[in-house]
Design a protein around this motif. Structure first.
Motif, short mmCIF file in Angstrom:
data_model
loop_
_atom_site.label_atom_id
_atom_site.label_comp_id
_atom_site.label_asym_id
_atom_site.label_seq_id
_atom_site.Cartn_x
_atom_site.Cartn_y
_atom_site.Cartn_z
N LEU B 83 -4.85 -3.42 136.74
CA LEU B 83 -3.83 -2.82 137.69
C LEU B 83 -2.43 -2.79 137.26
O LEU B 83 -1.77 -1.93 137.60
CB LEU B 83 -4.00 -3.93 138.85
N LEU B 84 -2.10 -3.55 136.49
CA LEU B 84 -0.72 -3.30 135.83
C LEU B 84 -0.50 -1.83 135.21
O LEU B 84 0.46 -1.16 135.25
CB LEU B 84 -0.33 -4.67 134.82
N HIS B 85 -1.82 -1.68 134.31
CA HIS B 85 -1.86 -0.19 133.64
C HIS B 85 -1.67 0.65 135.05
O HIS B 85 -0.89 1.62 134.64
CB HIS B 85 -3.12 -0.20 133.24
N ALA B 86 -2.39 0.80 135.85
CA ALA B 86 -2.35 1.46 137.13
C ALA B 86 -1.00 1.89 137.91
O ALA B 86 -0.53 2.77 138.02
CB ALA B 86 -3.39 1.39 138.02
N PHE B 87 -0.40 0.58 137.93
CA PHE B 87 0.95 0.49 138.57
C PHE B 87 1.83 1.28 137.83
O PHE B 87 2.74 2.06 138.34
CB PHE B 87 1.34 -0.99 138.86
N ARG B 88 1.86 1.02 136.48
CA ARG B 88 2.76 1.54 135.48
C ARG B 88 2.75 3.16 135.62
O ARG B 88 3.65 4.04 135.30
CB ARG B 88 2.60 1.22 134.09
N LYS B 89 1.49 3.58 135.78
CA LYS B 89 1.11 5.17 135.97
C LYS B 89 1.54 5.66 137.06
O LYS B 89 1.98 7.11 137.12
CB LYS B 89 -0.42 5.74 135.81
N VAL B 90 1.89 5.09 138.17
CA VAL B 90 2.30 5.71 139.37
C VAL B 90 3.62 5.39 140.01
O VAL B 90 4.32 5.73 140.88
CB VAL B 90 1.56 5.12 140.64
N GLU B 91 4.34 4.37 139.06
CA GLU B 91 5.82 3.91 139.51
C GLU B 91 6.62 5.27 139.54
O GLU B 91 7.80 5.07 140.45
CB GLU B 91 6.24 2.78 138.83
N HIS B 92 6.25 6.33 139.11
CA HIS B 92 7.39 7.31 139.04
C HIS B 92 7.52 7.94 140.47
O HIS B 92 8.28 8.59 140.75
CB HIS B 92 7.06 8.39 137.92
N ILE B 93 6.46 7.49 141.08
CA ILE B 93 6.39 8.36 142.44
C ILE B 93 7.49 7.64 143.32
O ILE B 93 8.21 8.31 143.94
CB ILE B 93 5.26 8.29 143.19
N LEU B 94 7.75 6.37 143.15
CA LEU B 94 8.85 5.45 143.81
C LEU B 94 10.15 5.99 143.10
O LEU B 94 11.10 6.38 143.76
CB LEU B 94 8.59 4.23 143.64
N GLU B 95 10.24 6.06 141.88
CA GLU B 95 11.47 6.54 141.14
C GLU B 95 12.01 7.67 141.28
O GLU B 95 13.08 7.81 141.58
CB GLU B 95 11.15 5.99 139.75
N ASP B 96 10.95 8.48 141.47
CA ASP B 96 11.55 10.09 141.66
C ASP B 96 12.14 10.11 143.20
O ASP B 96 12.70 11.05 143.49
CB ASP B 96 10.18 10.81 141.82
N ASN B 97 11.65 9.30 143.92
CA ASN B 97 12.02 9.17 145.45
C ASN B 97 12.87 8.28 145.91
O ASN B 97 13.12 7.97 147.06
CB ASN B 97 10.68 9.11 146.38
N ARG B 98 13.84 7.68 144.89
CA ARG B 98 14.69 6.64 145.35
C ARG B 98 15.76 6.76 146.32
O ARG B 98 15.62 6.00 147.06
CB ARG B 98 15.15 5.91 144.12
#
Lengths: 194, 194
Positions: B83-98
């Motif tokens: 899960l940590l691996h997967a969250f790190r793959k998708v975190e850019h979705i939040l960061e791009d949209n801050r």
């Protein structure tokens, strides 16, 4: 007419649960719930603000018992042990109420409007648990995470107990916390997956 | 009129967020959102079923990205590492949209109707994550608990990142999983608290 308010509440809850199972939440009115309970609709609204809340009468009691158990727990327990201790103190609330708890969970799972209310109640309990942990000196960041994690574990145990009544809720609770330990110990070893 | 549907959606979301902050969710109508976006109310309803859903447009994308990341993760990871691996793959979705994410979270926290929807969306993501873990061979009981625990940890990281933008979401995510490890390692030592 029932003499005590507690008896009226209990009859209204039982009537609501029966009707939600028979014809569905959406097709049941407060007037029908009151009639099934042998009471007036006015009495219904003296006890509950709406037909969702009638199934969540126990939540405030569970939250109060849980925060009290956290406050009264022995010194020296780490956050998750403190929560396990507190859950074991309150699990009798669910066990004493099993004949109601089981169909109640089924109706909630099948009804989106009740499911949203259930999630809101759970979020409110998690916030209260986090606050109770902070009052025991747990740092804020750990308190929130421990409250979420502990509640998820308790919830898993309660669901397992509904599905498998051959074991006590206590046995399911110990099993669920063992599962949590297994998850943490087999992973998060420092830098795996990074 | 914007030429693409994506541009119309973006403008409607921005307009809704502005109005909810200025005058509150309850006092904002879909007609006003459409007007602020320079579009018709009919266009609003072509994109969103109601004025709650307009703030949750990203949830389906996040859920899809997360379940894909779980499916594509390397073999051999334990559930929480996976899960940590997967969250790190998708975190850019939040960061791009801050710029949108931050006021959005504030409006949700202040509005019970949006909070209920947010909890329902989170529950739906947790279920999808548990299912994705089961497809990776994680036993059902552990999959549910890992999904709940992992999501709570991710959520804690996202909240910390909103409160403290000086660190990246990735740094907050690693910190939150460290906190989870701390919680588990300092407790649940076998029979403490029993």
């Amino acid at each position: 007419m029932p003499r005590s308010g507690a008896e009226a509440r209990r009859r209204l809850q039982q009537a609501a649960l029966e009707l939600y199972r028979e014809r569905g939440f959406d097709r049941t009115t407060t007037a029908e719930i009151a009639a099934r309970a042998g009471l007036t609709e006015r009495t219904f609204f003296r006890h509950f603000p709406d037909k969702r809340e009638v199934l969540f009468d126990g939540e405030a009691g569970l939250r109060a018992a849980l925060t009290q158990a956290i406050a009264a727990a022995p010194d020296g327990l780490q956050p998750l042990d403190l929560l396990l201790h507190a859950f074991r103190k309150v699990e009798h609330i669910l066990e004493d109420n099993r004949p109601f708890a089981e169909p109640r969970l089924q109706v909630i799972a099948a009804t989106p409007a009740l499911r949203e209310r259930d999630l809101a109640k759970a979020a409110s309990i998690v916030e209260a648990v986090a606050e109770a942990l902070r009052r025991r000196g747990v740092p804020a960041r750990l308190a929130g995470l421990a409250a979420h994690t502990g509640w998820a574990t308790f919830h898993q145990a309660a669901q397992a107990w509904i599905d498998d009544p051959a074991q006590s809720l206590d046995a399911h609770l110990l099993q669920a916390f063992d599962d949590l330990r297994t998850l943490c110990l087999t992973a998060l070893a420092g830098d795996s997956g990074r």
